[in-house]
Design a protein around this motif. Sequence first.
Motif, PDB file in Angstrom:
ATOM      1  N   LEU A 222      42.492  44.676  10.407  1.00 55.72           N
ATOM      2  CA  LEU A 222      42.019  43.781  11.403  1.00 55.72           C
ATOM      3  C   LEU A 222      41.427  42.885  10.841  1.00 55.72           C
ATOM      4  CD1 LEU A 222      41.684  43.046  14.350  1.00 55.72           C
ATOM      5  CD2 LEU A 222      39.648  44.699  14.324  1.00 55.72           C
ATOM      6  N   ARG A 223      40.441  43.028   9.899  1.00 53.10           N
ATOM      7  CA  ARG A 223      39.514  42.083   9.229  1.00 53.10           C
ATOM      8  C   ARG A 223      40.640  40.776   8.355  1.00 53.10           C
ATOM      9  NH1 ARG A 223      36.562  46.614   7.737  1.00 53.10           N
ATOM     10  NH2 ARG A 223      37.507  46.817   5.798  1.00 53.10           N
TER      11      ARG A 223
ATOM     12  N   GLU B  61      42.169  38.560  10.943  1.00 50.11           N
ATOM     13  CA  GLU B  61      41.279  37.628  11.812  1.00 50.11           C
ATOM     14  C   GLU B  61      40.841  36.626  10.909  1.00 50.11           C
ATOM     15  OE1 GLU B  61      39.060  40.524  14.993  1.00 50.11           O
ATOM     16  OE2 GLU B  61      38.263  40.359  13.011  1.00 50.11           O
ATOM     17  N   THR B  62      40.757  36.762   9.659  1.00 48.96           N
ATOM     18  CA  THR B  62      40.455  35.586   8.683  1.00 48.96           C
ATOM     19  C   THR B  62      41.388  34.955   7.840  1.00 48.96           C
ATOM     20  OG1 THR B  62      40.183  37.227   7.020  1.00 48.96           O
ATOM     21  CG2 THR B  62      38.049  37.181   8.272  1.00 48.96           C
TER      22      THR B  62
ATOM     23  N   ARG C 179      49.497  41.311  11.075  1.00 47.65           N
ATOM     24  CA  ARG C 179      49.537  41.722  12.467  1.00 47.65           C
ATOM     25  C   ARG C 179      50.684  42.605  12.791  1.00 47.65           C
ATOM     26  NH1 ARG C 179      48.693  35.955  15.845  1.00 47.65           N
ATOM     27  NH2 ARG C 179      46.448  35.622  15.366  1.00 47.65           N
TER      28      ARG C 179
ATOM     29  N   TYR D 103      43.693  45.753  19.257  1.00 48.33           N
ATOM     30  CA  TYR D 103      43.478  44.425  18.253  1.00 48.33           C
ATOM     31  C   TYR D 103      43.871  43.170  18.942  1.00 48.33           C
ATOM     32  CZ  TYR D 103      48.558  44.292  17.815  1.00 48.33           C
ATOM     33  OH  TYR D 103      50.106  44.065  18.112  1.00 48.33           O
TER      34      TYR D 103
ATOM     35  N   ARG E 173      41.041  40.692  19.783  1.00 51.63           N
ATOM     36  CA  ARG E 173      40.174  40.093  19.167  1.00 51.63           C
ATOM     37  C   ARG E 173      40.740  38.871  18.029  1.00 51.63           C
ATOM     38  NH1 ARG E 173      37.235  44.747  16.004  1.00 51.63           N
ATOM     39  NH2 ARG E 173      35.643  43.102  15.287  1.00 51.63           N
ATOM     40  N   PHE E 174      42.135  38.525  18.359  1.00 54.73           N
ATOM     41  CA  PHE E 174      42.420  37.250  17.816  1.00 54.73           C
ATOM     42  C   PHE E 174      42.058  36.179  18.655  1.00 54.73           C
ATOM     43  CE2 PHE E 174      44.513  39.499  14.561  1.00 54.73           C
ATOM     44  CZ  PHE E 174      45.666  40.306  14.999  1.00 54.73           C
ATOM     45  N   ARG E 175      41.659  35.119  17.787  1.00 55.30           N
ATOM     46  CA  ARG E 175      41.402  33.763  18.561  1.00 55.30           C
ATOM     47  C   ARG E 175      42.747  33.167  19.114  1.00 55.30           C
ATOM     48  NH1 ARG E 175      38.790  31.439  13.639  1.00 55.30           N
ATOM     49  NH2 ARG E 175      38.625  33.537  12.915  1.00 55.30           N
TER      50      ARG E 175
END
Length: 64
Positions: A23-24, A27-28, A39, A59, A62-64
Amino acid sequence: MNGQAELTEEQERELVDCYAALLRIAETVRVPGVLAASRAALAEVHAAMEGQGLAFDLYSRRFR
């Protein structure tokens, strides 16, 4: 397949840790190939966690 019906506590913890690490990354990271792979891996871990009845944040929220 190992024939076990349930995960051990250590295996559950490792699965949750794996999910958090992926996940980290998802997200980055900005590299398209790595983003897609992270993903996809998250989706696989998500399915495994859901199959074991483990609590987790979905999950995709939490994605933009």
